[in-house]
Enzyme design. Structure first.
Site, short mmCIF file in Angstrom:
data_model
loop_
_atom_site.label_atom_id
_atom_site.label_comp_id
_atom_site.label_asym_id
_atom_site.label_seq_id
_atom_site.Cartn_x
_atom_site.Cartn_y
_atom_site.Cartn_z
N ASP A 104 0.99 -1.10 0.13
CA ASP A 104 -0.03 0.07 -0.09
C ASP A 104 0.82 1.38 -0.05
O ASP A 104 1.54 1.30 1.02
CB ASP A 104 -0.80 -0.04 1.21
CG ASP A 104 -1.94 1.30 1.17
OD1 ASP A 104 -2.21 1.34 0.00
OD2 ASP A 104 -2.44 1.49 2.38
N ASP A 114 -3.36 2.71 -5.77
CA ASP A 114 -2.20 2.42 -5.00
C ASP A 114 -2.15 1.35 -3.96
O ASP A 114 -1.34 1.40 -3.12
CB ASP A 114 -2.44 3.87 -3.83
CG ASP A 114 -3.45 3.86 -2.96
OD1 ASP A 114 -4.61 2.68 -3.32
OD2 ASP A 114 -3.81 4.48 -2.01
N GLU A 115 -2.46 0.29 -4.48
CA GLU A 115 -2.39 -0.76 -3.79
C GLU A 115 -2.44 -2.14 -4.75
O GLU A 115 -3.08 -2.18 -5.80
CB GLU A 115 -3.30 -1.13 -2.58
CG GLU A 115 -4.83 -1.09 -3.06
CD GLU A 115 -5.78 -1.13 -2.00
OE1 GLU A 115 -5.76 -2.02 -1.20
OE2 GLU A 115 -6.91 -0.53 -2.02
#
Length: 251
Positions: free
Chosen positions: A16, A128-129
């Site tokens: 993350d 974003d992960e």
């Protein structure tokens, strides 16, 4: 007994990015490092005026919401999805920058390309992960996965200037929980022996899949932590939440 060695638990990672949008903005505006930043509101060209001045959150008027906030702003209780007017009351001195999703997507492609070059078996979970199968990387499970996690962190920072946190655990649910425990720039390894100390005390809302309504219902029933939830009988949870969701909560 066959005498064959016991199989090792799986090593699944959740990576993350740390305060991703705010971190991307800091790459463009390094003079703002350490300041409280809030990303949100209506998109406009550039985050500063011609004089180089940034908007103050205290001056915001409107109905926009926070897209994300730097860790310095989060310390005042600002979080994603919060109304900007409410955020202004909590952290009036924060700087307000407009979102630039084209740039965020570009940086997202960059960091994911770094990951794929090292650990090609991933599950993309958003801008974003990602989840990463450490078992698919030769030696990826060594020392619980820490060397590979460190390699990923350093490679992403070298290529993009951005930081991330990584949780490594036997399954995706625990890996996602783990990635949040030691932010920012954290590496958290979870094994079965770690659950009582690190996972059981967390609020049920931390579980991916437990929304506000389920969390409120659990609290009404006197269940506030994951550990308390784990001690509940399956049949009782099914009675309270239905066959599907009750069984999922138990599992």
């Amino acid at each position: 007994m066959s005498g064959a060695p016991e199989s090792q638990p799986r090593r699944i990672a959740h990576l993350d990015m740390d305060a991703f949008y705010a971190s991307v903005e800091l790459l463009r505006h390094p003079q703002l490092a350490g300041q409280a930043l809030v990303i949100g509101g209506r998109r406009r060209s550039g985050g500063a005026s011609a004089a180089g001045e940034f908007a103050r959150l205290a001056d915001y008027q409107g109905r926009g919401v926070v897209t994300t906030a730097s860790y310095a702003a989060r310390e005042f209780g600002v979080h994603s999805g919060m109304g900007l007017m409410q955020a202004a009351r909590l952290c009036p001195h924060a700087l307000l920058l407009p979102a630039d999703f084209d740039e965020y997507r570009r940086c997202s492609r960059l960091f994911k390309a770094v990951i794929r070059a090292i650990a090609p078996r991933i599950e993309d979970r958003g801008i974003d992960e990602v989840f990463i199968d450490f078992d698919a990387v030769p030696g990826g499970a060594a020392q619980g996965g820490r060397p590979l996690a460190q390699h990923l962190q350093s490679s992403i920072r070298s290529a993009t200037g951005l930081g991330c946190s990584i949780g490594v655990a036997p399954n995706k649910l625990l890996a996602k929980l783990a990635s949040e425990l030691d932010k920012p720039n954290g590496i958290t390894l979870l094994a079965a022996d770690d659950l009582e100390a690190r996972i059981w005390p967390l609020a049920c809302r931390k579980l991916n899949g437990v929304g506000p309504k389920s969390a409120a219902r659990l609290e009404q029933l006197g269940i506030r932590s994951i550990g308390e939830l784990a001690s509940c009988e399956r049949a009782w949870l099914v009675d309270q939440f239905g066959r599907h969701h009750g069984a999922w909560l138990h599992e």
